[in-house]
Design a protein around this motif. Structure first.
Motif, PDB file in Angstrom:
ATOM      1  N   VAL A 265      -5.354   0.491   0.222  1.00 23.29           N
ATOM      2  CA  VAL A 265      -4.647  -0.737   0.578  1.00 23.29           C
ATOM      3  C   VAL A 265      -3.348  -0.772  -0.222  1.00 23.29           C
ATOM      4  O   VAL A 265      -3.348  -0.469  -1.415  1.00 23.29           O
ATOM      5  N   VAL A 266      -2.276  -1.095   0.448  1.00 22.03           N
ATOM      6  CA  VAL A 266      -0.998  -1.231  -0.273  1.00 22.03           C
ATOM      7  C   VAL A 266      -0.471  -2.646  -0.048  1.00 22.03           C
ATOM      8  O   VAL A 266      -0.283  -3.077   1.096  1.00 22.03           O
ATOM      9  N   GLY A 267      -0.271  -3.362  -1.150  1.00 21.03           N
ATOM     10  CA  GLY A 267       0.301  -4.700  -1.088  1.00 21.03           C
ATOM     11  C   GLY A 267       1.804  -4.601  -1.267  1.00 21.03           C
ATOM     12  O   GLY A 267       2.265  -3.880  -2.152  1.00 21.03           O
ATOM     13  N   LEU A 268       2.553  -5.284  -0.409  1.00 19.69           N
ATOM     14  CA  LEU A 268       4.017  -5.234  -0.506  1.00 19.69           C
ATOM     15  C   LEU A 268       4.550  -6.644  -0.684  1.00 19.69           C
ATOM     16  O   LEU A 268       4.463  -7.472   0.225  1.00 19.69           O
TER      17      LEU A 268
ATOM     18  N   ILE B  45      11.294  -5.985  -5.084  1.00 20.84           N
ATOM     19  CA  ILE B  45      10.274  -5.625  -4.087  1.00 20.84           C
ATOM     20  C   ILE B  45       9.244  -4.790  -4.827  1.00 20.84           C
ATOM     21  O   ILE B  45       9.614  -3.879  -5.593  1.00 20.84           O
ATOM     22  N   CYS B  46       7.991  -5.155  -4.656  1.00 23.25           N
ATOM     23  CA  CYS B  46       6.949  -4.497  -5.448  1.00 23.25           C
ATOM     24  C   CYS B  46       5.840  -4.008  -4.516  1.00 23.25           C
ATOM     25  O   CYS B  46       5.347  -4.756  -3.671  1.00 23.25           O
ATOM     26  N   GLY B  47       5.480  -2.753  -4.689  1.00 23.33           N
ATOM     27  CA  GLY B  47       4.354  -2.189  -3.937  1.00 23.33           C
ATOM     28  C   GLY B  47       3.226  -1.886  -4.907  1.00 23.33           C
ATOM     29  O   GLY B  47       3.472  -1.366  -5.992  1.00 23.33           O
TER      30      GLY B  47
ATOM     31  N   ARG C  31       0.490   8.700   0.515  1.00 21.28           N
ATOM     32  CA  ARG C  31       1.555   8.386   1.475  1.00 21.28           C
ATOM     33  C   ARG C  31       1.272   7.010   2.041  1.00 21.28           C
ATOM     34  O   ARG C  31       0.178   6.752   2.525  1.00 21.28           O
ATOM     35  N   VAL C  32       2.250   6.136   1.981  1.00 21.59           N
ATOM     36  CA  VAL C  32       2.035   4.765   2.446  1.00 21.59           C
ATOM     37  C   VAL C  32       2.485   4.628   3.901  1.00 21.59           C
ATOM     38  O   VAL C  32       3.624   4.920   4.225  1.00 21.59           O
ATOM     39  N   ARG C  33       1.571   4.227   4.761  1.00 22.30           N
ATOM     40  CA  ARG C  33       1.903   3.996   6.168  1.00 22.30           C
ATOM     41  C   ARG C  33       1.600   2.554   6.560  1.00 22.30           C
ATOM     42  O   ARG C  33       2.235   1.992   7.439  1.00 22.30           O
ATOM     43  N   SER C  34       0.600   1.956   5.907  1.00 20.47           N
ATOM     44  CA  SER C  34       0.195   0.590   6.269  1.00 20.47           C
ATOM     45  C   SER C  34       0.300  -0.306   5.045  1.00 20.47           C
ATOM     46  O   SER C  34      -0.034   0.128   3.935  1.00 20.47           O
ATOM     47  N   VAL C  35       0.741  -1.530   5.259  1.00 18.37           N
ATOM     48  CA  VAL C  35       0.883  -2.444   4.120  1.00 18.37           C
ATOM     49  C   VAL C  35       0.384  -3.841   4.474  1.00 18.37           C
ATOM     50  O   VAL C  35       0.369  -4.243   5.632  1.00 18.37           O
ATOM     51  N   SER C  36      -0.005  -4.533   3.437  1.00 18.56           N
ATOM     52  CA  SER C  36      -0.326  -5.954   3.517  1.00 18.56           C
ATOM     53  C   SER C  36       0.896  -6.662   2.942  1.00 18.56           C
ATOM     54  O   SER C  36       1.234  -6.442   1.776  1.00 18.56           O
ATOM     55  N   VAL C  37       1.580  -7.463   3.726  1.00 16.66           N
ATOM     56  CA  VAL C  37       2.869  -8.016   3.271  1.00 16.66           C
ATOM     57  C   VAL C  37       2.756  -9.493   2.917  1.00 16.66           C
ATOM     58  O   VAL C  37       2.076 -10.255   3.625  1.00 16.66           O
TER      59      VAL C  37
ATOM     60  N   GLY D 170       9.316   2.214   8.424  1.00 22.61           N
ATOM     61  CA  GLY D 170       8.259   3.157   8.820  1.00 22.61           C
ATOM     62  C   GLY D 170       6.860   2.685   8.475  1.00 22.61           C
ATOM     63  O   GLY D 170       5.973   3.500   8.243  1.00 22.61           O
ATOM     64  N   LEU D 171       6.652   1.350   8.443  1.00 24.75           N
ATOM     65  CA  LEU D 171       5.355   0.830   8.015  1.00 24.75           C
ATOM     66  C   LEU D 171       4.653   0.055   9.115  1.00 24.75           C
ATOM     67  O   LEU D 171       5.300  -0.590   9.932  1.00 24.75           O
ATOM     68  N   ASP D 172       3.336   0.125   9.105  1.00 27.03           N
ATOM     69  CA  ASP D 172       2.526  -0.750   9.952  1.00 27.03           C
ATOM     70  C   ASP D 172       2.103  -1.917   9.090  1.00 27.03           C
ATOM     71  O   ASP D 172       1.604  -1.719   7.987  1.00 27.03           O
ATOM     72  N   VAL D 173       2.286  -3.134   9.600  1.00 29.83           N
ATOM     73  CA  VAL D 173       1.854  -4.309   8.841  1.00 29.83           C
ATOM     74  C   VAL D 173       0.448  -4.680   9.302  1.00 29.83           C
ATOM     75  O   VAL D 173       0.251  -5.051  10.455  1.00 29.83           O
ATOM     76  N   VAL D 174      -0.515  -4.536   8.414  1.00 28.43           N
ATOM     77  CA  VAL D 174      -1.899  -4.841   8.800  1.00 28.43           C
ATOM     78  C   VAL D 174      -2.261  -6.283   8.484  1.00 28.43           C
ATOM     79  O   VAL D 174      -3.232  -6.812   8.998  1.00 28.43           O
ATOM     80  N   ASP D 175      -1.512  -6.919   7.628  1.00 21.84           N
ATOM     81  CA  ASP D 175      -1.814  -8.286   7.224  1.00 21.84           C
ATOM     82  C   ASP D 175      -0.544  -8.965   6.742  1.00 21.84           C
ATOM     83  O   ASP D 175       0.261  -8.349   6.043  1.00 21.84           O
TER      84      ASP D 175
END
Ligand SMILES: Nc1ncnc2c1ncn2[C@@H]1O[C@H](COP(=O)(O)OP(=O)(O)OP(=O)(O)O)[C@@H](O)[C@H]1O
Ligand SMILES: [Mg+2]
Length: 428
Positions: free
Chosen positions: A6-9, A16-18, A70-76, A174-179
């Motif tokens: 899980v990557v929080g953005l 900007i913090c990941g 590799r980060v592709r999906s993020v929770s923003v 280049g990111l998918d936002v999952v949340d």
């Protein structure tokens, strides 16, 4: 149990913090973090897409380098003065002998059946309380006997254009936002204790461009508001008051700024004026520029709390997070202005407190980033419902992205060792 990354953005006004973590059930293991100065945002909202995309990419490149994934999906995280919350309630008849999960879902659905203007999007529907045949204060009615189930919910909405612009920036990076998570909900997950949320507490996240206020009671969010003021206003006051550049004003604020001068503080500090001349500045003079703005910000918080009936419910007082809570003396001033106990909320690093970046993350500035990751653990899922309306493009987008992520989120630990792609792959 399946593991996933899980990557929080946290797309903030100033940084900007990941934060990347490996999640297995309720277990969260921190993998790494990345931070970059923010550009293209004002008061928590995107004002220049290209600049914002570049900052997001820099922060994520750093997150990838630090965590090895590799980060592709993020929770923003989403914030800004366009975000608003309001209460609603709905009721349904119970079909069987006892309340089922479907009955609960129907009651919540009926509570969210309110008129939402076309230019606003529902971000969260948070059940706060259930009432079964007049019995109030039920948190989980499933399995109970009754005839009529009422649901009280708190609905958080945002301006469609602001939400779309944030999603567009992530997509361009280049990111998918999952949340999409309202930032104070994420910060609260990282900085508040369960007891505080149960008894009643106010989270005040004072960032660079916004001040997020969220009242929690009986474990749920009860009132939320976002004010368009933050630490950047203090920096601006210093720059204008002393006729110096913003970068120098920011440096002075962080190194010598305070709401009042303590006995341990140096009486003077060196400052560089725009023309390059170096002069001495009395720290007391600096404090006299900072103090009125801080007072004004806290008075706005007090007004909002009065409006949202927060005072009598804030049994545990106020928890301050966000970078501006680090300003010397700010917590003391908050106690005086708000007339409530105040503590600084440093994010709790769940799972791996011994990780190399954990000490850096234990900073109120990173409460949102850490909280976004913590919100992804399964234990917190049932309390917050992310709506998916059939005719909402954003809703469909998020639903689709979520399914994508679900199907691809299992990680092969060997991939990580080889630096392979571990997050879901975009089909866009
Ligand atoms: N030690 C410090 N003393 C005073 N102010 C500080 C300190 N450290 C950071 N700040 C201030 O905190 C603010 C940034 O906080 P934070 O990183 O929480 O904001 P953000 O998330 O980028 O913005 P927002 O949430 O408003 O969109 C800046 O105004 C910065 O000057
Ligand atoms: Mg913030």
């Amino acid at each position: 149990m399946r593991q996933h990354i899980v990557v929080g953005l946290d797309v903030g006004t100033t940084k900007i913090c990941g934060v990347a973590a490996q999640v297995q059930g309720s277990e969260i293991n921190l993998l790494g973090m990345g931070v970059s100065p923010s550009a293209g945002l004002r008061k928590g909202m995107v004002i220049n897409i290209d600049d914002a995309v570049a900052s997001i990419r820099t922060a994520l490149d750093e997150t990838e380098a630090c965590s090895g994934v590799r980060v592709r999906s993020v929770s923003v995280g989403i914030s800004g003065s366009h975000v608003r919350g309001f209460e609603s309630c709905g009721a349904v008849g119970i079909r069987g002998k006892e309340v089922s999960h479907t009955d609960v879902d129907r009651a919540i659905e009926s509570a969210r059946a309110v008129y939402i203007p076309l230019d606003r999007e529902v971000l969260h529907v948070i059940p706060t309380e259930f009432i079964l045949d007049g019995q109030e204060g039920i948190t989980d009615p499933v399995g109970m006997s009754g005839v009529r189930l009422e649901a009280k919910v708190h609905i958080i909405t945002g301006a469609v254009s602001s939400v779309q612009n944030l999603l567009k920036c992530c997509e361009k990076a280049g990111l998918d936002v999952v949340d999409l998570v309202f930032e104070p909900l994420a910060s609260a997950r990282a900085a508040l204790t369960r007891d505080e949320k149960e008894a009643g507490v106010v989270l005040v996240d004072i960032g660079g461009g916004t001040t997020d206020i969220a009242l929690f009671r009986e474990g749920s969010l009860r009132h939320a508001a976002v004010l368009g003021v933050g630490g950047n206003h203090i920096t601006n006051d210093i720059a204008v008051g002393l006729r110096i550049q913003m970068a120098e004003a920011e440096r002075l604020k962080k190194t010598a700024g305070a709401t009042e001068i303590g006995p341990d503080q140096e009486p003077e500090v060196q400052m560089t004026q725009a023309c390059g001349q170096v002069r001495s500045l009395r720290c007391a003079d600096l404090a006299s520029i900072i103090r009125p703005r801080c007072e004004e910000m806290l008075e706005l918080v007090r007004e909002e709390l009065k409006r949202g009936f927060g005072y009598e419910h804030a049994v545990y007082g106020v928890v301050l997070t966000g970078g501006s809570s680090l300003l010397r003396g700010f917590d003391r001033m908050a106690e005086l202005v708000l007339q409530l106990p105040v503590r600084i909320g440093r994010p709790e690093i769940i799972g791996t407190p011994e990780h190399a970046v954990a000490p850096a993350l234990r900073n109120p500035q990173y409460a949102t980033g850490v909280g976004l990751v913590a919100c992804s653990s399964v234990v917190d899922r049932p309390r917050i419902i992310h709506p998916v309306s059939a005719n909402s493009l954003l809703g469909r987008m998020r639903h689709w992205a979520k399914d994508l992520f679900k199907n691809a989120e299992t990680i092969n630990p060997d991939y990580k060792k080889e630096g392979g792609m571990v997050c879901s792959k975009s089909k866009k």
